[in-house]
Design a protein around this motif. Structure first.
Motif, PDB file in Angstrom:
ATOM      1  N   MET A 167       9.162   2.787   4.072  1.00 57.54           N
ATOM      2  CA  MET A 167       9.414   2.737   3.060  1.00 57.54           C
ATOM      3  C   MET A 167       8.120   2.050   2.286  1.00 57.54           C
ATOM      4  N   ARG A 168       7.724   3.856   1.381  1.00 59.29           N
ATOM      5  CA  ARG A 168       6.455   3.061   0.348  1.00 59.29           C
ATOM      6  C   ARG A 168       6.851   2.913  -0.455  1.00 59.29           C
ATOM      7  N   ILE A 169       5.719   1.285  -0.984  1.00 60.68           N
ATOM      8  CA  ILE A 169       6.539   0.770  -2.253  1.00 60.68           C
ATOM      9  C   ILE A 169       5.377   0.756  -3.042  1.00 60.68           C
ATOM     10  N   GLY A 170       5.269   1.665  -4.644  1.00 61.82           N
ATOM     11  CA  GLY A 170       4.288   1.322  -5.387  1.00 61.82           C
ATOM     12  C   GLY A 170       4.413   0.737  -6.791  1.00 61.82           C
ATOM     13  N   LEU A 171       3.677   0.302  -6.344  1.00 61.99           N
ATOM     14  CA  LEU A 171       2.471  -1.397  -7.380  1.00 61.99           C
ATOM     15  C   LEU A 171       1.772  -0.579  -8.235  1.00 61.99           C
ATOM     16  N   LEU A 172       2.572  -0.261  -9.309  1.00 62.50           N
ATOM     17  CA  LEU A 172       2.063   0.190 -10.756  1.00 62.50           C
ATOM     18  C   LEU A 172       1.001  -0.864 -11.350  1.00 62.50           C
ATOM     19  N   VAL A 173      -0.002  -0.483 -11.468  1.00 64.93           N
ATOM     20  CA  VAL A 173      -1.499  -1.940 -11.944  1.00 64.93           C
ATOM     21  C   VAL A 173      -2.389  -1.280 -13.793  1.00 64.93           C
ATOM     22  N   PHE A 174      -2.698  -1.869 -14.304  1.00 64.49           N
ATOM     23  CA  PHE A 174      -3.427  -1.464 -15.210  1.00 64.49           C
ATOM     24  C   PHE A 174      -4.435  -2.325 -15.619  1.00 64.49           C
ATOM     25  N   ASP A 175      -5.515  -2.169 -16.436  1.00 63.20           N
ATOM     26  CA  ASP A 175      -6.264  -2.458 -17.315  1.00 63.20           C
ATOM     27  C   ASP A 175      -5.933  -4.189 -17.638  1.00 63.20           C
ATOM     28  N   GLY A 176      -5.686  -5.257 -17.890  1.00 64.81           N
ATOM     29  CA  GLY A 176      -5.044  -6.435 -18.095  1.00 64.81           C
ATOM     30  C   GLY A 176      -3.764  -7.189 -17.356  1.00 64.81           C
ATOM     31  N   MET A 177      -3.170  -6.722 -16.375  1.00 65.35           N
ATOM     32  CA  MET A 177      -2.477  -7.246 -15.997  1.00 65.35           C
ATOM     33  C   MET A 177      -2.608  -8.022 -15.806  1.00 65.35           C
ATOM     34  N   THR A 178      -1.335  -8.885 -15.153  1.00 60.92           N
ATOM     35  CA  THR A 178      -1.681 -10.451 -14.634  1.00 60.92           C
ATOM     36  C   THR A 178      -1.290 -10.168 -12.802  1.00 60.92           C
ATOM     37  N   MET A 179      -2.186 -10.467 -12.036  1.00 60.16           N
ATOM     38  CA  MET A 179      -2.722 -10.686 -11.753  1.00 60.16           C
ATOM     39  C   MET A 179      -1.174 -10.678  -9.926  1.00 60.16           C
ATOM     40  N   LEU A 180      -1.269 -11.919 -10.863  1.00 57.60           N
ATOM     41  CA  LEU A 180       0.116 -12.119  -9.355  1.00 57.60           C
ATOM     42  C   LEU A 180       1.230 -11.787  -9.511  1.00 57.60           C
ATOM     43  N   ASP A 181       1.349 -10.580 -10.616  1.00 57.11           N
ATOM     44  CA  ASP A 181       2.886  -9.517 -10.944  1.00 57.11           C
ATOM     45  C   ASP A 181       2.427  -8.390 -10.214  1.00 57.11           C
ATOM     46  N   ALA A 182       0.892  -8.117  -9.474  1.00 60.28           N
ATOM     47  CA  ALA A 182       1.303  -7.364  -8.119  1.00 60.28           C
ATOM     48  C   ALA A 182       0.769  -7.793  -6.986  1.00 60.28           C
ATOM     49  N   SER A 183       0.348  -9.005  -6.764  1.00 61.80           N
ATOM     50  CA  SER A 183      -0.465 -10.097  -5.068  1.00 61.80           C
ATOM     51  C   SER A 183       0.960 -10.747  -5.458  1.00 61.80           C
ATOM     52  N   GLY A 184       2.203 -11.525  -5.958  1.00 65.36           N
ATOM     53  CA  GLY A 184       3.248 -12.309  -5.385  1.00 65.36           C
ATOM     54  C   GLY A 184       3.994 -11.019  -4.679  1.00 65.36           C
TER      55      GLY A 184
END
Length: 322
Positions: A1-18
């Motif tokens: 299954m594909r999981i899309g992590l929606l990121v943007f400038d100014g985001m908190t990195m750990l919100d995505a990398s965790g």
């Protein structure tokens, strides 16, 4: 299954990398998960800490995904959420089975109306703002993550790891989730009902050494026979003076503070699977009825309802549909 992590400038990195690390460790052979980083326009994205994701997919080109996870940032923009971000989320959620957010990512889902009539959470610092801006949402200010239908929201930063572990448990089973948590050197995954911060952390710092020692003794053993009278006697002051000390330094009464500590202890015991009678005894309430009344005052729920909602990460609110 594909999981899309929606990121943007100014985001908190750990919100995505965790969460990304959770899915990676849960499925090292890539048999079940494909994680893709998505942004409104594609290309490089710079986090709030200056770390950069050099290649992200444009939302318009990413194709179908099973799960969308919208990350958050350390603050909310003063001039509203970027229209392109909202448009990207709207497009990506159309065919997604599951839609989730970490931290202030909940504001994106809220702005699109996805959380109306649902339970949701966000970072404790922004929970009241979420409730004020979007009154149709039932904001759970003091939980790690919440699932309501296909929508999942979590508290700030490290809570995204707990949310991802809950998804792994849903997809691949509790054993895989536990093994993944162990790889991450975590004490299991925290169920959704775990508090974002304990009474000890949320109480204002106490400067009076005598009062601090009294409070430490309660925190160390909530089940002991602590009463306002016994604490006053231990401190060598009157009950009235002890109440004045608590109000001045802790902003509450000793009776209310003791109850909050015991409710914290009871929540942890319930999440560990203990019977209610034992929970009442080990947390210092003594009886099921006293425990029930304390939960009603502190949490506006019952111990049984709390258990049914939160003792497994796979429980949702009972809401069905999209």
């Amino acid at each position: 299954m594909r999981i899309g992590l929606l990121v943007f400038d100014g985001m908190t990195m750990l919100d995505a990398s965790g969460p990304a690390e959770v899915f990676n460790l849960a499925d090292p052979t890539r048999q079940h998960y494909e994680v893709v980083y998505v942004s409104p326009a594609g290309g490089p994205v710079v986090s709030s800490s200056g770390l950069e994701l050099s290649r992200t997919l444009a939302a318009a080109t990413v194709g179908d995904i099973d799960t969308l996870l919208v990350v958050g940032g350390p603050s909310l923009p003063d001039d509203g959420l970027p229209p392109k971000l909202l448009e990207a989320v709207k497009d990506l959620t159309a065919g997604a089975r599951r839609v989730a957010s970490v931290c202030t990512g909940a504001f994106v889902l809220a702005e699109l109306g996805y959380l109306d009539g649902r339970r949701a959470t966000t970072h404790w610092r922004h929970a009241r703002t979420l409730a004020a801006r979007y009154p149709l949402i039932k904001v759970e200010e003091d939980v790690i993550h919440v699932r309501d239908g296909r929508y999942l929201t979590s508290a700030g930063i490290s809570a995204g790891i707990d949310l991802a572990l809950a998804m792994v448990e849903d997809d691949l089973g509790v054993q895989t989730a536990r093994e993944t948590a162990r790889e991450l050197v975590m004490f299991m995954q925290r169920p959704g009902g775990q508090t974002q911060f304990s009474t000890a952390l949320s109480t204002p710092p106490v400067q009076n050494g005598l009062l601090r020692a009294l409070m430490d003794s309660v925190l160390a053993d909530p089940a002991d026979a602590h009463t306002v009278a016994s604490m006053a006697a231990a401190a060598g002051v009157s009950v009235r003076h002890l109440n004045r000390m608590f109000r001045a330094e802790a902003g509450t009464t000793p009776a209310r503070w003791i109850e909050r500590v015991r409710v914290d202890a009871a929540r942890s015991l319930i999440l560990d699977g203990h019977r209610m009678t034992l929970v009442a005894q080990l947390s210092g309430f003594g009886s099921d009825e006293t425990l029930r009344r304390a939960f009603a005052r502190q949490l506006d729920t019952t111990p049984t309802s709390f258990r049914d909602r939160f003792t497994t990460t796979r429980k949702d609110s009972g809401v069905t549909g999209d």
